[in-house]
Scaffold this active site. Structure first.
Site, PDB file in Angstrom:
ATOM      1  CB  CYS A 187      -0.945   0.021   1.199  1.00 28.25           C
ATOM      2  SG  CYS A 187      -1.699  -1.578   1.537  1.00 28.25           S
TER       3      CYS A 187
ATOM      4  CG  HIS B  93      -3.216   4.664   4.046  1.00 26.11           C
ATOM      5  ND1 HIS B  93      -2.922   4.567   2.703  1.00 26.11           N
ATOM      6  CD2 HIS B  93      -3.334   3.389   4.491  1.00 26.11           C
ATOM      7  CE1 HIS B  93      -2.885   3.284   2.357  1.00 26.11           C
ATOM      8  NE2 HIS B  93      -3.127   2.548   3.409  1.00 26.11           N
TER       9      HIS B  93
ATOM     10  CG  HIS C 298      -6.531   0.600  -0.035  1.00 30.07           C
ATOM     11  ND1 HIS C 298      -5.449   1.142  -0.683  1.00 30.07           N
ATOM     12  CD2 HIS C 298      -6.033  -0.008   1.070  1.00 30.07           C
ATOM     13  CE1 HIS C 298      -4.360   0.895  -0.009  1.00 30.07           C
ATOM     14  NE2 HIS C 298      -4.669   0.196   1.046  1.00 30.07           N
TER      15      HIS C 298
END
Lengths: 223, 388, 88
Positions: B147, B277, B313
């Site tokens: 990520c 995030h 995401h």
């Protein structure tokens, strides 16, 4: 900034047989265990230097050509056959999983990168290490390359060498500061890099290319 | 060092996402608070191969569309051979090889058949294919740190430019949806079937999505078109705590933010907006929220936004996709609403942006936290001329 | 109190699914905790055990609260399985 190698190590399957009965490695993949062992050898060779504090501040860059393909295969096969998605397989399946495991085991909290290239991985790792050291983001950086292939890949092309190789890197100034012997110089790296073996492209076969990786070739000189 | 010397300028942006193709569409839909999440996933709607890439798959498609948009905005048709190119991805071209691989493992396919598609398994193969279509830049890297990969890629590209290794670097992140990631995240009980609700007390989890975000970075002395933003600094740290869970107090995230702001020669008070995030997972939002609150303790708390309600995401692409929004926010002087928020989690003491609104923005702090405990933070700043 | 046959089956399932072969099986009892002070499993291990139990015994753990309540010791898992199967 001139980057130098101050420690190096290589590990193969025969080096890691004892880990299988240890609790800390019960979920570890073959790649994770090989990398751990190679790191252990490199760190131990400069035990006075690689204190927990210095390891915490170190960088770690890791390459694998296939990544954790064994865990990926295990996860997808289980899903296809039984409709069951196994969490531990997934946790281990990402390319980054190997690196995350090593960072946890060695308490490395500095910059940690995972790269992936079958033929240039080691070169990329060394370049990123040099970039981070030049910016003083870490005093020491561990450059790792690892490759294993699933047992199902040992077909007509056979199984080529598998293993993990580690180089501990720092600047020439840092090596001098701590009185560390320089094992490989920037010129050595350039010369070895220029002798890059020709790998056929497009990438054919399912073989490990570990023996051709620049980090392996440099580590092999010293081990 | 002043921002005007050896600056790393962002000069081009390109996006493919579940909200559509192109930066303007992406920004407009996020600003309006729209979500591209359907049944918990953010799939890109692309009708067939756009670029004749039947054999290279969706990751290549997304990348080329986004790369071309970014290069065009930067006034470039291609990169020069001495330019840089960094690609971030977690699964690359998995849509090409995964099925055949499983068939092979189940002994329903031959090694010969597998080898035809398995050359796409290495993430570096995608990097090389894209590179061959955009001018064959010689300095390349493939980052697969989950990520945080794309944020790390932006940080690395910035360092290359500041260190004089390249004058220009194309940085991209790309991800496609796959059974591996969807079923994998599901097995870890991290997914939500509704659009994510970052920082909300009733948040249920993450929406996986796909797409590509590309940025052209250039040294200030070679910029042909307008500089959209400066990358002033970066922070790269690791939790060394757990393979898939964040440090409970977000210690690594805190340190990454501190490094990024310090390397930008700024103080926390100078940060106008934090793009978090904020995945919508219970643990991420809590640990990141705590870290942000602690970082700004004693300073003016800026508004915080997560846009994952809107676009999901996108794993390896999330850093660059969201960096595009940061650069656009600087250009448009607008803070984006943090979507999906109704009742803020009382354990997360942040000022979460409740609406998209004009705001004087000089510096933006962008966070990512990734599997393996990999944290990366960037500071985006107004181009130097606007600041002076 | 616990179905000893089920306790044994659950124990062996856990040993296999999260690889506890380094432990002495005789030391694992119905009262052995999955977490601290017992098997020291983390959150992902617990999820793996849940998946294994669901598949082996054909039961479903529908929400996290049910999981938390029943996946505490070997014995509580065995009890849950026995109860779930009796309702099928």
């Amino acid at each position: 900034m001139k980057m130098v190698v101050v420690a190096a190590a290589v590990s193969h399957d025969e080096d890691v047989k004892s880990y299988v009965t240890q609790a800390a490695f019960r979920k570890a993949s073959r790649k994770m265990t090989l990398c751990f062992d190679a790191m252990k050898k490199a760190v131990s060779s400069l035990a006075d230097i690689f204190t927990p504090e210095r390891l915490a501040a170190a960088g770690l860059i890791l390459n694998s050509g296939f990544g954790e393909i064994e865990a990926t295969g295990g996860f997808l096969k289980g899903l296809a056959e039984n409709g069951v998605a196994r969490p531990i397989f997934f946790q281990n399946s990402l390319h980054n999983s190997t690196t995350g495991f090593l960072a946890i085991q060695y308490g490395i909290q500095g910059p940690v990168f995972t790269v992936n290239h079958r033929t240039r991985g080691g070169d990329e790792v060394l370049d990123i290490s040099e970039t981070l050291l030049a910016d003083s983001l870490c005093e020491f950086c561990f450059a790792v390359t690892v490759e294993t292939v699933p047992p199902e890949f040992s077909g007509p092309t056979g199984v080529d060498r598998e293993g993990a190789a580690v180089l501990a890197l720092c600047s020439e100034a840092t090596a001098a500061k701590y009185g560390l012997k320089v094992l490989i110089t920037p010129d050595d790296v350039l010369k070895e890099s220029a002798h890059h073996p020709r790998i056929e492209l497009p990438l054919t076969g399912l073989k490990s290319l570990f023996r051709y990786d620049l980090i392996t070739r440099l580590a092999d000189r010293l081990t | 060092m002043s921002l005007a010397t050896r600056s790393v300028c962002v000069t081009g942006l390109g996006v493919v996402s579940c909200l559509g193709i192109g930066v303007n569409r992406f920004w407009d839909r996020v600003e309006r608070g729209e979500s591209g999440i359907v049944e918990g996933l953010g799939a890109v709607q692309l009708d067939g191969p756009q670029l004749g890439s039947e054999t290279e798959g969706r990751a290549f498609e997304f990348s080329m569309l986004a790369a071309k948009e970014a290069l065009t905005q930067a006034g470039l048709s291609r990169l020069d051979p001495d330019d840089g190119f960094i690609l971030a991805t977690t699964t690359g071209q998995i849509d090409i090889w995964a099925t055949e691989f499983v068939e092979f493992l189940r002994q329903k396919s031959s090694q010969e058949d597998l080898e035809v598609v398995f050359r796409h398994q290495s993430l570096g193969a995608l990097l090389d294919t894209i590179a061959s279509h955009i001018g064959q830049p010689s300095k390349t890297a493939l980052i697969s740190s989950a990520c945080s990969a794309a944020t790390q890629a932006l940080a690395l590209g910035s360092m290359w430019i500041r260190q004089g290794k390249v004058k220009r670097c194309l940085v991209g992140g790309v991800e496609v949806l796959s059974s591996l990631t969807v079923e994998g995240f599901k097995s870890l009980q991290l997914l939500s079937s509704e659009p994510a609700r970052p920082f909300d007390s009733s948040r249920k989890g993450i929406n996986l999505s796909e797409g590509a975000g590309f940025l052209v970075l250039e040294a200030s002395d070679v910029v042909k078109q307008k500089s959209l933003a400066i990358i002033s600094g970066s922070g790269l740290t690791t939790d060394a705590f757990h393979m898939t869970g964040p440090h409970p107090e977000g210690e690594g995230c805190f340190q990454a933010m501190a490094q990024a702001v310090r390397s930008s020669h700024l103080s926390p008070n100078e940060i106008s907006w934090v793009h978090a995030h904020g995945t919508g997972s219970d643990l991420n939002d809590l640990s990141e929220g705590r870290a942000i609150a602690r970082f700004f303790d004693g300073a003016t708390l800026p508004p915080v936004t997560s846009t994952k309600y809107n676009h999901g995401h996108a794993l390896g692409a999330s850093g660059t996709l969201e960096a595009v929004l940061c650069v656009e926010a600087l250009r448009r002087q607008t803070v984006l609403k943090s979507g999906g928020l109704e009742h803020q989690d009382p354990r997360i003491p942040l000022v979460v942006a409740r609406e998209s609104a004009p705001r004087a923005i000089r510096h933006i702090l962008k966070n990512t936290l990734g599997f393996g405990g990999i944290n990366a933070a960037l500071v985006f700043s107004q181009p130097a001329e606007a600041l002076s | 109190m616990h179905n000893q046959s089920l306790v044994s089956e659950v124990k062996n399932l856990i040993i296999t699914s999260v690889n506890l072969h380094h432990l002495d099986p005789a030391a694992i009892t119905a009262d052995t905790s999955l977490r601290e002070g017992g098997l020291e499993l983390d959150s992902v291990d617990i999820l793996e055990v849940v998946v294994a139990v669901e598949q082996q015994f054909g039961v479903k753990i529908n929400d996290a609260e049910v999981g938390k309540q029943h996946f505490r010791t070997i014995g509580t898992i065995a009890d849950f399985v026995e109860e779930a199967k009796s309702k099928q």
